[in-house]
Write an enzyme that holds these catalytic residues in place. Structure first.
Site, PDB file in Angstrom:
ATOM      1  NE  ARG A 143       7.852  -0.438   9.795  1.00 60.84           N
ATOM      2  CZ  ARG A 143       6.503  -0.305   9.345  1.00 60.84           C
ATOM      3  NH1 ARG A 143       6.435   0.107   8.177  1.00 60.84           N
ATOM      4  NH2 ARG A 143       5.347  -0.575  10.042  1.00 60.84           N
TER       5      ARG A 143
ATOM      6  NE  ARG B 286       7.287  -3.317   5.935  1.00 56.07           N
ATOM      7  CZ  ARG B 286       5.963  -3.077   6.041  1.00 56.07           C
ATOM      8  NH1 ARG B 286       5.513  -2.275   4.936  1.00 56.07           N
ATOM      9  NH2 ARG B 286       5.426  -3.416   6.978  1.00 56.07           N
TER      10      ARG B 286
ATOM     11  NE  ARG C 243      -3.646  -0.793  10.550  1.00 54.89           N
ATOM     12  CZ  ARG C 243      -2.524  -0.056  10.249  1.00 54.89           C
ATOM     13  NH1 ARG C 243      -2.234   1.040   9.531  1.00 54.89           N
ATOM     14  NH2 ARG C 243      -1.220  -0.589  10.686  1.00 54.89           N
TER      15      ARG C 243
ATOM     16  NE  ARG D 242       3.272  -4.527  11.450  1.00 55.44           N
ATOM     17  CZ  ARG D 242       3.059  -3.369  10.958  1.00 55.44           C
ATOM     18  NH1 ARG D 242       2.522  -2.596  11.555  1.00 55.44           N
ATOM     19  NH2 ARG D 242       3.378  -3.391   9.455  1.00 55.44           N
TER      20      ARG D 242
ATOM     21  CE  LYS E 180      -1.940  -0.531   3.954  1.00 54.88           C
ATOM     22  NZ  LYS E 180      -1.438  -1.926   4.311  1.00 54.88           N
TER      23      LYS E 180
END
Ligand code: AMP
Length: 186
Positions: A133, A127, A88, A144, A13
């Site tokens: 991150r 990622r 969300r 998540r 996204k």
């Protein structure tokens, strides 16, 4: 043109929102990026949300809705915006409807980035290595994904019933998906 980008974490996204925002000159609003910035700058908001973000859970609706409500009034949103990572859950979806109505705006579409669980896990792993991150260690990733399935996925049905949902098959390259996105909004 006001759009929502919906889909699990790792579906692409953010990347697609950046490309589309550059192509159409509309604002890219990522609640995750706004919050990460606040954490990095050590603001009151940052201190408030840091722990919950690292756990993979959702920050309270109140905080997020306040952020969005201010953000969509900024001048760069006049031509339109892409909401990436908001709403969300259903109550954020409903709050967004009210916010837009009160400011004389409307949603043109909700792009739903569809991706298989296997591909998702593969991308999140990549990622994590690339960006490092803090909220992307594997325990947080699983949290998540489960938060997405429990709280965010019901928005697919919600926007589908409102006649706003467009599905984007998100398996191809960044460029291929970008052309699907452009086709969907044009
Ligand atoms: P993201 O970059 O969109 O994946 O967001 C990173 C983290 O920020 C999420 O795991 C949540 O903790 C928090 N967050 C971002 N957007 C929202 C939202 N709309 N509602 C609640 N928490 C959010």
């Amino acid at each position: 043109m006001n759009l929502v980008f919906l889909g699990p974490p790792g579906a692409g996204k953010g990347t697609q929102a950046k490309l589309l925002s550059a192509k159409f000159g509309i604002a890219h609003i990522s609640t995750g990026e706004m919050l990460r910035e606040a954490v990095q700058m050590g603001t009151e908001l940052g201190k408030q949300v840091q722990e919950i973000m690292n756990s993979g859970a959702l920050v309270s609706d109140d905080i997020i809705i306040r952020l969005i409500s201010d953000r969509i009034q900024v001048a760069d949103c006049k031509k339109g915006f892409i909401l990436d990572g908001f709403p969300r859950n259903l109550s954020q979806g409903e709050a967004l409807g009210t916010l837009l109505k009160n400011s004389g705006k409307a949603l043109e579409g909700v792009l739903y980035f569809v991706i298989s669980q296997d591909e998702l896990l593969r991308r999140l792993e990549n990622r994590r290595e690339a960006e490092g991150r803090v909220d992307d260690d594997s325990e947080t990733q699983m949290k998540r994904i489960s938060v997405y399935e429990e709280q965010t996925a019901p928005l697919v049905d919600y926007y589908s019933k409102l006649g706003l949902l467009k599905r984007i098959d998100s398996l191809g390259s960044v460029e291929q998906i970008h052309s699907l996105v452009v086709k969907a909004v044009e």
